[in-house]
Design an enzyme around this catalytic site. Structure first.
Site, mmCIF file in Angstrom:
data_model
loop_
_atom_site.group_PDB
_atom_site.id
_atom_site.type_symbol
_atom_site.label_atom_id
_atom_site.label_comp_id
_atom_site.label_asym_id
_atom_site.label_seq_id
_atom_site.Cartn_x
_atom_site.Cartn_y
_atom_site.Cartn_z
ATOM 1 N N SER A 38 -29.636 17.476 -9.557
ATOM 2 C CA SER A 38 -29.082 17.904 -8.277
ATOM 3 C C SER A 38 -27.645 18.415 -8.436
ATOM 4 C CB SER A 38 -29.179 16.748 -7.279
ATOM 5 O OG SER A 38 -29.046 17.208 -5.950
ATOM 6 N N ASP A 183 -36.029 17.611 -5.189
ATOM 7 C CA ASP A 183 -34.823 17.099 -5.840
ATOM 8 C C ASP A 183 -35.128 16.064 -6.925
ATOM 9 O OD1 ASP A 183 -32.333 15.454 -6.179
ATOM 10 O OD2 ASP A 183 -31.602 16.748 -4.575
#
Length: 290
Positions: A38, A183
């Protein structure tokens, strides 16, 4: 001195990672290989593409983060429609603006695909929800029948940064079905394990956007919202915390940023500077003893 780096996720709190990187660079350390999830994936990509810490800070200072939020246009412009989109599209925002920003900035260094950087120098973590497994990019792309060398780094970054429900997931076409990718923080928010093949060529330095385990407050669960927050936090961190031992902790710069929100896209300039300074301060303290 050449080292390898691993950077944690944390959304907009990732400004603190840049502050830490500035100090690391000033002290004469140079990353040979980098990996991240991320927000940490963004820093890793920019380093692998050849950006200096000063250049990365300039890129972020010029960015109006609110422009990265791109809801789909609807026929009926009423607030309720965004929740309809969330149900059918699986996210409030498309994520195209985010991917385009990655593409535009990496292009400044002539970097488009994984073939444009040194082989093995960059690894990004995403979460394959369809098959329930951690996905390491570009390593795992071949198993999906996708050429790793020609895969766009901006798309890989978009996959690693796809905060669930916030951004629409990336759908990879594998045979006749879609594979849903979100994610990487869902399954491994701080992949310190990623370079551990039993034969470490260089010291590995980790940057983690949280306090260390001793300083972390236990979850207070008194209602359903608390339960959801604790559930998601546990999913993000349990796998990585099990790997991190006392021996490994001595190679991690912990940056406590619990007072900030990962999806706070309206961060003020003052808050951005505070996060940068937190990263610098923690890195300075750590490197005196490392």
């Amino acid at each position: 001195m050449l080292i390898d780096g691993v950077f944690s996720g944390g959304g907009l709190k990732g400004y603190a990672l840049v502050g830490a990187y500035q100090v690391i660079e000033e002290k004469g350390y140079q990353f040979k290989r980098v990996a991240g999830t991320s927000a940490g994936a963004i820093l890793a990509c920019f380093i692998a593409a050849g950006f200096t810490s000063k250049e990365i800070e300039e890129l972020l200072s010029e960015l109006d983060t609110l422009t990265l939020l791109d809801p789909r246009k609807t026929i009926l412009p009423i607030p309720f429609m965004k929740w309809i989109n969330l149900y059918w599209r699986l996210g409030l925002y498309q994520g195209k603006a985010l991917e385009n920003w990655f593409l535009e900035k990496l292009a400044l260094k002539g970097v488009y695909t994984f073939s444009d950087i040194e082989a093995g120098s960059l690894k990004l973590v995403a979460s394959d929800l369809t098959n329930g497994k951690i996905m390491v990019l570009p390593d795992d792309l071949e198993s999906y029948g996708i050429s790793a060398a020609s895969f766009p780094i901006a798309r890989a970054l978009r996959m690693s940064c796809g905060i669930p429900f916030f951004f629409e997931p990336v759908k990879l076409k594998v045979t006749s079905t879609d594979t849903i990718i979100v994610d990487g923080g869902v399954l491994s928010n701080f992949p310190m394990w990623i370079f551990d093949n039993g034969n470490k060529e260089r010291p590995i330095l980790g940057l983690k956007l949280s306090s260390n385990s001793e300083e972390m407050e236990p979850h207070k669960i008194t209602n359903g919202l608390n339960l959801f927050e604790a559930l998601f936090s546990t999913m993000k961190n349990a796998h990585d915390e099990r790997y991190i031992s006392r021996k490994i902790e001595k190679n991690i710069i912990f940056i406590p940023v619990e007072d900030y929100k990962a999806t706070q896209f309206d961060l003020s300039e003052d808050m951005k500077n505070e996060l940068l300074e937190k990263g610098r301060s923690r890195a300075n303290q750590f490197l005196k003893m490392w």
